[in-house]
Design an enzyme around this catalytic site. Structure first.
Site, PDB file in Angstrom:
ATOM      1  N   GLY A  88       6.183  15.731   6.514  1.00  0.00           N
ATOM      2  CA  GLY A  88       4.787  16.396   6.624  1.00  0.00           C
ATOM      3  C   GLY A  88       4.258  16.782   7.935  1.00  0.00           C
ATOM      4  O   GLY A  88       3.144  16.968   8.003  1.00  0.00           O
ATOM      5  N   ALA A  89       5.050  17.741   8.517  1.00  0.00           N
ATOM      6  CA  ALA A  89       4.545  18.293  10.008  1.00  0.00           C
ATOM      7  C   ALA A  89       4.227  19.673   9.497  1.00  0.00           C
ATOM      8  O   ALA A  89       4.085  20.318  10.383  1.00  0.00           O
ATOM      9  CB  ALA A  89       6.012  18.318  10.811  1.00  0.00           C
TER      10      ALA A  89
ATOM     11  N   GLY B 283       0.701  15.259  10.517  1.00  0.00           N
ATOM     12  CA  GLY B 283       2.192  15.419  11.182  1.00  0.00           C
ATOM     13  C   GLY B 283       2.275  16.635  11.887  1.00  0.00           C
ATOM     14  O   GLY B 283       2.657  16.764  12.873  1.00  0.00           O
TER      15      GLY B 283
ATOM     16  N   TYR C 288      -3.182   6.143  -4.539  1.00  0.00           N
ATOM     17  CA  TYR C 288      -2.983   6.587  -3.217  1.00  0.00           C
ATOM     18  C   TYR C 288      -3.401   5.216  -2.299  1.00  0.00           C
ATOM     19  O   TYR C 288      -2.507   4.961  -1.473  1.00  0.00           O
ATOM     20  CB  TYR C 288      -3.813   7.570  -2.794  1.00  0.00           C
ATOM     21  CG  TYR C 288      -4.091   7.804  -1.414  1.00  0.00           C
ATOM     22  CD1 TYR C 288      -3.075   8.566  -0.866  1.00  0.00           C
ATOM     23  CD2 TYR C 288      -4.922   7.200  -0.559  1.00  0.00           C
ATOM     24  CE1 TYR C 288      -2.965   9.028   0.488  1.00  0.00           C
ATOM     25  CE2 TYR C 288      -5.151   7.527   0.667  1.00  0.00           C
ATOM     26  CZ  TYR C 288      -3.996   8.308   1.297  1.00  0.00           C
ATOM     27  OH  TYR C 288      -4.331   8.696   2.650  1.00  0.00           O
TER      28      TYR C 288
ATOM     29  N   GLY D  69      -1.776  19.061   8.559  1.00  0.00           N
ATOM     30  CA  GLY D  69      -2.819  18.051   9.228  1.00  0.00           C
ATOM     31  C   GLY D  69      -2.094  17.052  10.068  1.00  0.00           C
ATOM     32  O   GLY D  69      -1.584  17.730  11.392  1.00  0.00           O
TER      33      GLY D  69
HETATM   34  N1  NAP Z   1      -6.685  12.718   5.901  1.00  0.00           N
HETATM   35  C1  NAP Z   1      -7.176  11.509   5.708  1.00  0.00           C
HETATM   36  O1  NAP Z   1      -8.220  11.214   6.074  1.00  0.00           O
HETATM   37  C2  NAP Z   1      -6.043  10.656   5.942  1.00  0.00           C
HETATM   38  C3  NAP Z   1      -6.426   8.956   6.091  1.00  0.00           C
HETATM   39  C4  NAP Z   1      -5.562   7.935   6.320  1.00  0.00           C
HETATM   40  C5  NAP Z   1      -4.293   8.334   6.212  1.00  0.00           C
HETATM   41  N2  NAP Z   1      -3.844   9.411   6.043  1.00  0.00           N
HETATM   42  C6  NAP Z   1      -2.561   9.808   5.828  1.00  0.00           C
HETATM   43  O2  NAP Z   1      -1.976  10.591   6.879  1.00  0.00           O
HETATM   44  C7  NAP Z   1      -0.804  11.302   6.263  1.00  0.00           C
HETATM   45  C8  NAP Z   1      -0.947  12.958   6.317  1.00  0.00           C
HETATM   46  O3  NAP Z   1      -1.940  13.348   5.745  1.00  0.00           O
HETATM   47  P1  NAP Z   1      -2.905  14.431   5.994  1.00  0.00           P
HETATM   48  O4  NAP Z   1      -4.260  14.050   5.671  1.00  0.00           O
HETATM   49  O5  NAP Z   1      -2.213  15.195   7.203  1.00  0.00           O
HETATM   50  O6  NAP Z   1      -2.701  15.372   4.880  1.00  0.00           O
HETATM   51  P2  NAP Z   1      -1.927  17.068   4.581  1.00  0.00           P
HETATM   52  O7  NAP Z   1      -2.500  17.857   5.558  1.00  0.00           O
HETATM   53  O8  NAP Z   1      -2.088  17.414   3.143  1.00  0.00           O
HETATM   54  O9  NAP Z   1      -0.374  16.669   5.094  1.00  0.00           O
HETATM   55  C9  NAP Z   1       0.385  16.142   3.922  1.00  0.00           C
HETATM   56  C10 NAP Z   1       1.823  16.615   4.439  1.00  0.00           C
HETATM   57  O10 NAP Z   1       2.766  16.071   3.466  1.00  0.00           O
HETATM   58  C11 NAP Z   1       3.646  16.914   3.143  1.00  0.00           C
HETATM   59  N3  NAP Z   1       4.311  16.609   1.843  1.00  0.00           N
HETATM   60  C12 NAP Z   1       3.432  16.383   0.676  1.00  0.00           C
HETATM   61  N4  NAP Z   1       4.343  16.119  -0.296  1.00  0.00           N
HETATM   62  C13 NAP Z   1       5.578  16.116   0.038  1.00  0.00           C
HETATM   63  C14 NAP Z   1       6.859  16.059  -0.400  1.00  0.00           C
HETATM   64  N5  NAP Z   1       6.994  15.718  -1.656  1.00  0.00           N
HETATM   65  N6  NAP Z   1       7.960  16.053   0.456  1.00  0.00           N
HETATM   66  C15 NAP Z   1       7.807  16.300   1.671  1.00  0.00           C
HETATM   67  N7  NAP Z   1       6.640  16.665   2.262  1.00  0.00           N
HETATM   68  C16 NAP Z   1       5.728  16.477   1.451  1.00  0.00           C
HETATM   69  C17 NAP Z   1       2.829  18.158   3.084  1.00  0.00           C
HETATM   70  O11 NAP Z   1       3.722  19.490   3.022  1.00  0.00           O
HETATM   71  P3  NAP Z   1       3.466  20.436   2.234  1.00  0.00           P
HETATM   72  O12 NAP Z   1       2.984  21.659   3.383  1.00  0.00           O
HETATM   73  O13 NAP Z   1       4.518  21.130   1.580  1.00  0.00           O
HETATM   74  O14 NAP Z   1       2.110  20.425   1.529  1.00  0.00           O
HETATM   75  C18 NAP Z   1       2.057  18.137   4.380  1.00  0.00           C
HETATM   76  O15 NAP Z   1       2.862  18.525   5.329  1.00  0.00           O
HETATM   77  C19 NAP Z   1      -0.544  10.874   4.926  1.00  0.00           C
HETATM   78  O16 NAP Z   1       0.271   9.869   4.770  1.00  0.00           O
HETATM   79  C20 NAP Z   1      -1.832  10.288   4.301  1.00  0.00           C
HETATM   80  O17 NAP Z   1      -2.017   9.337   3.578  1.00  0.00           O
HETATM   81  C21 NAP Z   1      -4.786  10.741   5.937  1.00  0.00           C
END
Ligand code: NAP
Length: 316
Positions: A15-16, A21, A184, A19
């Site tokens: 997920g780099a 990552g 989720y 967001g």
């Molecule tokens: N945002 C929040 O408020 C929040 C709060 C608590 C925890 N988190 C956690 O933080 C982590 C990152 O989330 P984020 O908020 O940064 O969301 P994000 O911006 O949507 O990033 C998600 C990343 O995961 C990748 N991904 C999704 N499905 C995938 C797959 N099948 N195989 C490989 N990569 C995949 C995406 O790749 P693509 O570029 O291809 O889409 C993207 O790089 C997650 O585990 C989330 O549960 C987030």
């Protein structure tokens, strides 16, 4: 000029491309000698992110990033990843950052393997990846999993987000009726459980290797791509509400701030496993040590999840 004091090492980040990552990877490539593997499901997005990260790092004469294909929603893709990593002939593997995540509004999305997509991507894909890479981790290596406060049954403190509804892994992996947000938060409970269960098992799985295992609750980061799979109207409403949520919910933060914490947990000596570091199996909330929920700490539930996940990903 070659600096012999620089330790060459590799960090795989899922997920780099976006967001949290992406923000963590940006910190990691600043470290001299660090190669960040952008493990991405979309080749073009992976290449673009790796190129941009390397460009930014080059300005500081430090690390670099390379893309490798990984779709966590496909067990075949996860199984192919270790060979791709070996083929890239990178420096020793120091860490795996299990960060990627998705969030739908319903539970009807199905992976090619026939699993409910949220549980499959957020938990099963990472579970298999961790197991396959564990033997490749260098001594003093690390596994850092990204969980979330939504795994705790505290709806009010989570801004109304529905708490997890735990069941056995086979049930959770079955697509069907119900809320994607519950899927989720439940998958994030699985991430916290997996971190603690891996901590319990790590000395058996990698005896004497001092592998550190930690989990991070990065806090609410309203401005990431996590709502991308919402239907258009829900997405518009979420993006409108995001600034308000940031202001109202305690612990709301930015991807940059939490990414810096994730990078610290990946490289900083203070997060090494004993005997070099203070303690293994830490659960960090934003920047402070916290405690996962009682369910996450239940060793019986975690052992069941481990056993059932092994069966689902074909390790048993
Ligand atoms: N945002 C929040 O408020 C929040 C709060 C608590 C925890 N988190 C956690 O933080 C982590 C990152 O989330 P984020 O908020 O940064 O969301 P994000 O911006 O949507 O990033 C998600 C990343 O995961 C990748 N991904 C999704 N499905 C995938 C797959 N099948 N195989 C490989 N990569 C995949 C995406 O790749 P693509 O570029 O291809 O889409 C993207 O790089 C997650 O585990 C989330 O549960 C987030």
């Amino acid at each position: 000029m070659n600096d012999s004091s620089v330790v060459e090492r590799t960090v795989v980040v899922t997920g780099a491309t976006s967001g949290l990552g992406r923000a963590a990877a940006a910190q990691l490539v600043r470290e001299p000698g660090v190669t960040v593997v952008v493990a991405a499901r979309d080749a073009a997005r992976g290449e673009r992110a790796a190129a941009e990260l390397t460009r930014a790092a080059a300005a500081r004469a430090s690390g670099r990033a390379i893309p490798l294909p990984l779709d966590l929603a496909s067990l075949d893709s996860v199984r192919a990843f270790p060979a791709a990593l070996d083929g890239a002939r990178l420096p020793p593997l120091h860490a795996l950052v299990a960060n990627a995540g998705i969030q739908y509004t319903d539970r009807r999305h199905t992976t090619a393997d026939g699993f409910e997509a949220t549980f499959a991507t957020n938990h099963l894909g990472h579970f298999l990846l961790i197991r396959l890479l564990l033997d490749r981790l260098a001594v003093d290596g690390r596994v850092v999993l990204v969980s979330s406060r939504t795994h705790k049954p505290q709806r009010l403190r989570n801004g109304g987000f529905p708490p997890p509804r735990w069941a056995d892994a086979r049930t959770l992996a079955t697509p069907g009726e119900g809320s994607g947000q519950v899927a989720y938060s439940t998958s994030k409970l699985a991430n916290a459980m997996t971190a603690l269960e891996l901590t319990r098992r790590i000395e058996t799985l990698r005896p004497g290797a001092h592998i550190a295992v930690h989990a991070l609750d990065p806090g609410l980061m309203p401005v990431t791509g996590l709502a991308r799979d919402y239907p258009p109207l829900a997405q518009r409403l979420y993006l409108r509400a995001a600034p308000l949520l940031s202001a109202l919910i305690p612990g709301a933060t930015t991807a940059e701030r939490s990414g810096a914490q994730l990078a610290r947990m990946t490289l900083d000596p203070s997060f090494a496993a004993p005997p070099q570091g203070p303690r293994n199996g830490r659960y960090v909330e934003l920047t402070r040590d916290g405690e996962p929920s009682a369910q996450a700490r239940d060793p019986r539930l975690a052992a069941e999840l481990w056993r059932d996940s092994e069966a689902l990903v074909g390790l048993a």
